[in-house]
Write a protein that holds these residues in place. Structure first.
Motif, PDB file in Angstrom:
ATOM      1  N   THR A  14      -2.010 -15.049  -1.637  1.00 19.44           N
ATOM      2  CA  THR A  14      -1.711 -13.673  -1.930  1.00 19.44           C
ATOM      3  C   THR A  14      -0.451 -13.359  -1.190  1.00 19.44           C
ATOM      4  N   GLU A  15      -0.580 -13.573   0.359  1.00 21.47           N
ATOM      5  CA  GLU A  15       0.207 -13.135   1.278  1.00 21.47           C
ATOM      6  C   GLU A  15       1.572 -14.073   1.078  1.00 21.47           C
ATOM      7  N   ILE A  16       1.462 -15.420   0.643  1.00 24.78           N
ATOM      8  CA  ILE A  16       2.624 -16.315   0.475  1.00 24.78           C
ATOM      9  C   ILE A  16       3.356 -16.045  -0.763  1.00 24.78           C
ATOM     10  N   MET A  40      11.619  -7.910  -9.302  1.00 28.64           N
ATOM     11  CA  MET A  40      10.773  -7.038  -8.398  1.00 28.64           C
ATOM     12  C   MET A  40       9.618  -6.589  -9.191  1.00 28.64           C
ATOM     13  N   LEU A  41       9.806  -5.811 -10.097  1.00 28.11           N
ATOM     14  CA  LEU A  41       8.973  -5.342 -10.825  1.00 28.11           C
ATOM     15  C   LEU A  41       7.565  -6.422 -11.555  1.00 28.11           C
ATOM     16  N   VAL A  42       8.229  -7.395 -12.076  1.00 28.57           N
ATOM     17  CA  VAL A  42       7.314  -8.499 -12.745  1.00 28.57           C
ATOM     18  C   VAL A  42       6.632  -9.072 -11.403  1.00 28.57           C
ATOM     19  N   GLY A  43       7.355  -9.294 -10.423  1.00 27.17           N
ATOM     20  CA  GLY A  43       6.673  -9.891  -9.307  1.00 27.17           C
ATOM     21  C   GLY A  43       5.452  -9.153  -8.715  1.00 27.17           C
ATOM     22  N   TYR A  44       5.828  -7.866  -8.414  1.00 28.45           N
ATOM     23  CA  TYR A  44       4.715  -7.033  -7.619  1.00 28.45           C
ATOM     24  C   TYR A  44       3.621  -6.520  -8.731  1.00 28.45           C
ATOM     25  N   VAL A  45       4.121  -6.324 -10.014  1.00 33.55           N
ATOM     26  CA  VAL A  45       3.088  -5.532 -11.127  1.00 33.55           C
ATOM     27  C   VAL A  45       2.394  -6.787 -11.758  1.00 33.55           C
ATOM     28  N   VAL A  46       2.875  -7.943 -12.022  1.00 31.72           N
ATOM     29  CA  VAL A  46       2.307  -9.336 -12.601  1.00 31.72           C
ATOM     30  C   VAL A  46       1.750 -10.286 -11.683  1.00 31.72           C
ATOM     31  N   VAL A  47       2.777 -10.857 -11.071  1.00 30.29           N
ATOM     32  CA  VAL A  47       2.522 -12.258 -10.283  1.00 30.29           C
ATOM     33  C   VAL A  47       1.572 -11.818  -9.209  1.00 30.29           C
ATOM     34  N   ILE A  48       1.727 -11.068  -8.370  1.00 31.67           N
ATOM     35  CA  ILE A  48       0.866 -10.841  -7.008  1.00 31.67           C
ATOM     36  C   ILE A  48      -0.600 -10.511  -7.399  1.00 31.67           C
ATOM     37  N   PRO A  49      -0.689  -9.478  -8.441  1.00 24.20           N
ATOM     38  CA  PRO A  49      -1.996  -9.208  -9.022  1.00 24.20           C
ATOM     39  C   PRO A  49      -2.962 -10.528  -9.616  1.00 24.20           C
ATOM     40  N   ILE A  50      -2.169 -11.324 -10.240  1.00 29.39           N
ATOM     41  CA  ILE A  50      -2.620 -12.503 -10.609  1.00 29.39           C
ATOM     42  C   ILE A  50      -2.986 -13.581  -9.662  1.00 29.39           C
ATOM     43  N   VAL A  51      -2.045 -13.660  -8.649  1.00 28.49           N
ATOM     44  CA  VAL A  51      -2.504 -14.552  -7.681  1.00 28.49           C
ATOM     45  C   VAL A  51      -3.777 -13.967  -6.734  1.00 28.49           C
ATOM     46  N   GLU A  52      -3.663 -12.906  -6.544  1.00 31.09           N
ATOM     47  CA  GLU A  52      -4.980 -11.974  -5.868  1.00 31.09           C
ATOM     48  C   GLU A  52      -6.262 -12.262  -6.676  1.00 31.09           C
TER      49      GLU A  52
END
Length: 138
Positions: A14-16, A40-52
Protein backbone atom coordinates in the motif's frame (compact mmCIF):
# COMPACT_ATOMS: atom_id res chain seq x y z
CA UNK A 1 11.15 -9.05 10.14
CA UNK A 2 10.73 -10.33 6.59
CA UNK A 3 13.44 -12.32 4.89
CA UNK A 4 12.71 -12.07 1.19
CA UNK A 5 12.07 -9.04 -1.02
CA UNK A 6 8.69 -10.44 -2.07
CA UNK A 7 7.58 -10.64 1.58
CA UNK A 8 8.74 -7.08 2.19
CA UNK A 9 6.86 -5.95 -0.93
CA UNK A 10 3.66 -7.62 0.27
CA UNK A 11 4.01 -5.95 3.69
CA UNK A 12 4.56 -2.51 2.13
CA UNK A 13 2.40 -2.76 -0.99
CA UNK A 14 0.00 0.00 0.00
CA UNK A 15 2.78 2.42 0.84
CA UNK A 16 4.65 1.63 -2.37
CA UNK A 17 1.47 2.09 -4.41
CA UNK A 18 0.77 5.42 -2.71
CA UNK A 19 4.23 6.67 -3.60
CA UNK A 20 3.88 5.50 -7.22
CA UNK A 21 0.43 7.08 -7.63
CA UNK A 22 1.66 10.35 -6.14
CA UNK A 23 4.75 10.36 -8.34
CA UNK A 24 2.67 9.56 -11.43
CA UNK A 25 0.17 12.40 -11.05
CA UNK A 26 2.86 14.87 -9.92
CA UNK A 27 4.90 14.04 -13.02
CA UNK A 28 1.81 14.64 -15.15
CA UNK A 29 1.13 17.92 -13.34
CA UNK A 30 4.67 19.26 -13.73
CA UNK A 31 4.85 18.27 -17.42
CA UNK A 32 1.60 20.19 -18.12
CA UNK A 33 -0.48 17.11 -18.91
CA UNK A 34 -4.20 17.77 -18.84
CA UNK A 35 -5.00 14.36 -17.29
CA UNK A 36 -3.14 14.83 -13.99
CA UNK A 37 -6.32 15.41 -11.93
CA UNK A 38 -8.15 12.28 -13.18
CA UNK A 39 -4.93 10.30 -12.61
CA UNK A 40 -4.75 11.55 -9.03
CA UNK A 41 -8.41 10.83 -8.30
CA UNK A 42 -8.39 7.35 -9.84
CA UNK A 43 -5.15 6.56 -8.06
CA UNK A 44 -6.34 7.60 -4.61
CA UNK A 45 -9.98 6.56 -4.89
CA UNK A 46 -9.60 3.29 -6.83
CA UNK A 47 -6.06 1.94 -7.07
CA UNK A 48 -4.83 2.44 -3.48
CA UNK A 49 -8.00 1.05 -1.82
CA UNK A 50 -7.85 -2.05 -4.07
CA UNK A 51 -4.20 -2.62 -3.19
CA UNK A 52 -5.06 -2.19 0.50
CA UNK A 53 -7.81 -4.79 0.22
CA UNK A 54 -5.51 -7.24 -1.55
CA UNK A 55 -2.35 -6.74 0.51
CA UNK A 56 -3.62 -5.08 3.71
CA UNK A 57 -2.12 -6.00 7.05
CA UNK A 58 -3.80 -8.88 8.79
CA UNK A 59 -2.73 -7.47 12.16
CA UNK A 60 -4.55 -4.18 11.51
CA UNK A 61 -7.70 -6.04 10.50
CA UNK A 62 -7.65 -8.03 13.72
CA UNK A 63 -7.23 -4.82 15.72
CA UNK A 64 -10.12 -3.16 13.90
CA UNK A 65 -12.39 -6.12 14.60
CA UNK A 66 -11.67 -5.90 18.30
CA UNK A 67 -13.05 -2.35 18.36
CA UNK A 68 -16.41 -3.54 17.10
CA UNK A 69 -18.81 -1.17 15.39
CA UNK A 70 -17.79 1.87 17.39
CA UNK A 71 -20.79 1.89 19.71
CA UNK A 72 -20.07 1.98 23.39
CA UNK A 73 -21.42 -0.81 25.53
CA UNK A 74 -22.48 -0.27 29.08
CA UNK A 75 -20.16 -1.73 31.65
CA UNK A 76 -21.39 -4.58 33.75
CA UNK A 77 -22.58 -3.48 37.21
CA UNK A 78 -19.68 -5.27 38.91
CA UNK A 79 -17.18 -3.56 36.59
CA UNK A 80 -18.71 -0.14 37.24
CA UNK A 81 -18.75 -0.77 40.97
CA UNK A 82 -15.04 -1.64 40.91
CA UNK A 83 -14.25 1.45 38.86
CA UNK A 84 -16.25 3.64 41.25
CA UNK A 85 -14.35 2.20 44.20
CA UNK A 86 -11.03 2.88 42.47
CA UNK A 87 -12.14 6.45 41.69
CA UNK A 88 -13.17 7.03 45.32
CA UNK A 89 -9.87 5.64 46.58
CA UNK A 90 -7.91 7.79 44.13
CA UNK A 91 -9.91 10.86 45.15
CA UNK A 92 -9.31 10.17 48.84
CA UNK A 93 -5.58 9.72 48.22
CA UNK A 94 -5.50 12.94 46.23
CA UNK A 95 -7.29 14.84 49.01
CA UNK A 96 -4.93 13.41 51.63
CA UNK A 97 -1.84 14.41 49.66
CA UNK A 98 -3.23 17.92 49.17
CA UNK A 99 -4.09 18.20 52.88
CA UNK A 100 -0.55 17.13 53.85
CA UNK A 101 0.87 19.84 51.57
CA UNK A 102 2.47 17.43 49.09
CA UNK A 103 0.62 19.05 46.17
CA UNK A 104 0.27 22.68 45.17
CA UNK A 105 -3.13 24.09 44.24
CA UNK A 106 -2.31 23.79 40.53
CA UNK A 107 -1.11 20.19 40.84
CA UNK A 108 -4.20 19.25 42.83
CA UNK A 109 -6.53 20.83 40.27
CA UNK A 110 -4.77 19.13 37.32
CA UNK A 111 -4.87 15.73 38.98
CA UNK A 112 -8.49 16.22 39.99
CA UNK A 113 -9.42 17.13 36.41
CA UNK A 114 -7.70 13.98 35.12
CA UNK A 115 -9.51 11.89 37.67
CA UNK A 116 -12.87 13.40 36.76
CA UNK A 117 -12.16 12.87 33.03
CA UNK A 118 -11.97 9.13 33.70
CA UNK A 119 -15.58 9.02 34.86
CA UNK A 120 -18.11 7.40 32.59
CA UNK A 121 -20.94 9.37 31.03
CA UNK A 122 -23.39 7.54 33.29
CA UNK A 123 -21.45 8.62 36.39
CA UNK A 124 -21.56 12.27 35.36
CA UNK A 125 -25.28 12.07 34.55
CA UNK A 126 -25.97 10.44 37.93
CA UNK A 127 -23.97 13.09 39.75
CA UNK A 128 -25.72 15.90 37.87
CA UNK A 129 -29.11 14.32 38.57
CA UNK A 130 -28.30 14.10 42.28
CA UNK A 131 -27.18 17.72 42.26
CA UNK A 132 -30.43 18.86 40.65
CA UNK A 133 -32.46 16.84 43.17
CA UNK A 134 -30.51 18.42 46.04
CA UNK A 135 -31.23 21.89 44.66
CA UNK A 136 -34.94 21.11 44.40
CA UNK A 137 -35.01 20.01 48.05
CA UNK A 138 -33.41 23.26 49.24
Amino acid sequence: MSDTPSERFRENATEITSILVTGFWLLALFTDQSWWLPAMLVGYVVVIPIVEMLFGDEEEEEGEESWGDGRETKAEPTERHGAEENNREALETLKDRYARGELTDEQFERKLERLVENETVEDVEDRLGRGERNLERN
